[in-house]
Design a protein around this motif. Structure first.
Motif, PDB file in Angstrom:
ATOM      1  N   SER A 271       0.820  -1.213   0.000  1.00  0.00           N
ATOM      2  CA  SER A 271       0.000   0.000   0.000  1.00  0.00           C
ATOM      3  C   SER A 271       0.852   1.259   0.000  1.00  0.00           C
ATOM      4  O   SER A 271       0.389   2.323  -0.410  1.00  0.00           O
ATOM      5  CB  SER A 271      -0.933   0.007   1.214  1.00  0.00           C
ATOM      6  OG  SER A 271      -0.243   0.347   2.415  1.00  0.00           O
ATOM      7  N   ARG A 272       2.088   1.161   0.416  1.00  0.00           N
ATOM      8  CA  ARG A 272       2.939   2.340   0.534  1.00  0.00           C
ATOM      9  C   ARG A 272       3.660   2.678  -0.768  1.00  0.00           C
ATOM     10  O   ARG A 272       4.401   3.661  -0.836  1.00  0.00           O
ATOM     11  CB  ARG A 272       3.936   2.145   1.678  1.00  0.00           C
ATOM     12  CG  ARG A 272       3.209   2.024   3.009  1.00  0.00           C
ATOM     13  CD  ARG A 272       4.089   1.516   4.118  1.00  0.00           C
ATOM     14  NE  ARG A 272       3.256   0.957   5.184  1.00  0.00           N
ATOM     15  CZ  ARG A 272       3.730   0.298   6.215  1.00  0.00           C
ATOM     16  NH1 ARG A 272       5.023   0.117   6.351  1.00  0.00           N
ATOM     17  NH2 ARG A 272       2.912  -0.194   7.125  1.00  0.00           N
ATOM     18  N   SER A 273       3.438   1.863  -1.788  1.00  0.00           N
ATOM     19  CA  SER A 273       4.060   2.126  -3.081  1.00  0.00           C
ATOM     20  C   SER A 273       3.053   2.641  -4.100  1.00  0.00           C
ATOM     21  O   SER A 273       3.383   2.819  -5.269  1.00  0.00           O
ATOM     22  CB  SER A 273       4.714   0.845  -3.623  1.00  0.00           C
ATOM     23  OG  SER A 273       3.744  -0.161  -3.854  1.00  0.00           O
ATOM     24  N   THR A 274       1.813   2.893  -3.659  1.00  0.00           N
ATOM     25  CA  THR A 274       0.779   3.365  -4.583  1.00  0.00           C
ATOM     26  C   THR A 274       0.725   4.881  -4.602  1.00  0.00           C
ATOM     27  O   THR A 274       1.193   5.555  -3.686  1.00  0.00           O
ATOM     28  CB  THR A 274      -0.600   2.819  -4.183  1.00  0.00           C
ATOM     29  OG1 THR A 274      -0.916   3.265  -2.846  1.00  0.00           O
ATOM     30  CG2 THR A 274      -0.622   1.301  -4.210  1.00  0.00           C
ATOM     31  N   ASP A 275       0.133   5.426  -5.649  1.00  0.00           N
ATOM     32  CA  ASP A 275      -0.093   6.866  -5.773  1.00  0.00           C
ATOM     33  C   ASP A 275      -1.139   7.280  -4.747  1.00  0.00           C
ATOM     34  O   ASP A 275      -2.214   6.700  -4.666  1.00  0.00           O
ATOM     35  CB  ASP A 275      -0.579   7.177  -7.187  1.00  0.00           C
ATOM     36  CG  ASP A 275      -0.760   8.666  -7.428  1.00  0.00           C
ATOM     37  OD1 ASP A 275      -0.842   9.429  -6.447  1.00  0.00           O
ATOM     38  OD2 ASP A 275      -0.821   9.067  -8.596  1.00  0.00           O
ATOM     39  N   GLY A 276      -0.804   8.298  -3.961  1.00  0.00           N
ATOM     40  CA  GLY A 276      -1.714   8.720  -2.902  1.00  0.00           C
ATOM     41  C   GLY A 276      -3.081   9.150  -3.384  1.00  0.00           C
ATOM     42  O   GLY A 276      -4.047   9.124  -2.635  1.00  0.00           O
TER      43      GLY A 276
END
Length: 304
Positions: A271-276
């Motif tokens: 989840s921390r590598s996705t576009d916010g």
């Protein structure tokens, strides 16, 4: 009983308030002077340092640390060095690594109790679940305080020797990750499936008699009530992960398969590598909102 509480954040303040409500005397300290003043207004005796906490307590000192895991625990113990002895008890109520707790138990002059604490801010009203490791005599000496802080006598127990309390809490958190992931995946299918469903209604119905009812499911119901069935602006980003990582590492060492816990942890990292601003995975967005529900952790938001 007279108890010293070091660390007056959300959880530490709950310890103070529940002990005061049960008729115990509390000496309170935090590096935040305003937090100390607020605790004093509630009835605690204020202290201006960790040594001052020890000075104000009686000959048999009972001290509860509720400071962040890691270096702050060791720093607090360093300040207590020479001020406590074998008749005293120190409780670590944070999310410490069980290996650190085993080391600290060996190095600390006082009896050391590692206390895994679960319940979040809801513990202010209901009490916590406490999983405790360390000497049996020290656990028994602290039972009146544990009764006050926990949901009652059934809300705490001695798990075993030093380290076992935080070990059980570590695995508890791994299970928590997997449960959150499971609820998230189920509701993701409902949200993207063939019917236009009111997910608050689904969660409420499940919470009344269904096999899968639980507090986490109640928090799902709360999330949909407050955010809507689409979870509004909740971002696809799930923070946390240290205790889940420790659980997976221990499972590897013990050669115990934990595929569900591992996958839930991997979803957090992904989840921390996705576009916010990308809506992302519904399951991860629900997990993020659940963290607010039980721990009042900040909810990452995306732009609409």
């Amino acid at each position: 009983m007279e108890l010293g509480v070091i660390g007056l954040g959300r959880m530490g303040r709950i310890v103070v308030d529940r002990c005061l409500d049960a008729g115990h005397d509390v000496v309170a300290f935090d590096i935040d002077e305003a937090a100390v003043a607020d605790a004093a207004d509630a009835g605690a005796a204020p202290a201006d340092s960790i040594p001052d906490v020890a000075d104000q307590l009686g000959e048999e000192k009972r001290i509860w640390l509720m400071v962040p895991a890691g270096d702050p625990v060791d720093a607090a113990l360093d300040e207590l060095d020479g001020l406590v002895d074998g008749d005293d008890v120190v409780v670590d109520g944070g999310n410490s690594n069980f290996r650190d707790s085993m080391r600290r138990a060996e190095q600390t002059d006082a009896a050391y109790l590692d206390c895994g604490t679960s319940g979040g801010p809801a513990g202010a009203e209901l009490g916590f679940s406490l999983m405790i490791g360390g000497p049996e005599w020290a656990y028994e000496a602290m039972t009146p305080v544990f009764d006050a802080v926990a949901t009652g006598p059934d809300g705490h127990d001695r798990m075993g020797p030093a380290g076992s309390g935080h070990y059980v809490k570590m695995v508890h958190n791994g299970v928590e990750y997997a449960l959150m992931q499971t609820y998230g995946e189920g509701f993701e299918l409902l949200a993207n499936g063939r019917f236009d469903l009111d997910l608050e209604s689904v969660a409420r119905t499940w919470n009344n008699g269904a096999v899968i009812r639980s507090w986490l499911l109640e928090l799902c119901e709360e999330a949909f009530a407050e955010e809507g069935s689409d979870l509004g602006t909740v971002a696809d980003r799930v923070e946390g992960g240290s205790t889940g990582t420790w659980t997976v590492q221990e499972a590897l060492e013990q050669e115990v398969p934990v595929p569900l816990i591992y996958q839930a942890l991997a979803e957090r990292f992904a989840s921390r590598s996705t576009d916010g601003d990308d809506p992302g995975r519904f399951s991860r967005r629900l997990a993020s909102r659940l963290r607010y529900g039980f721990g009042r952790h900040e909810v990452p938001r995306r732009e609409e």
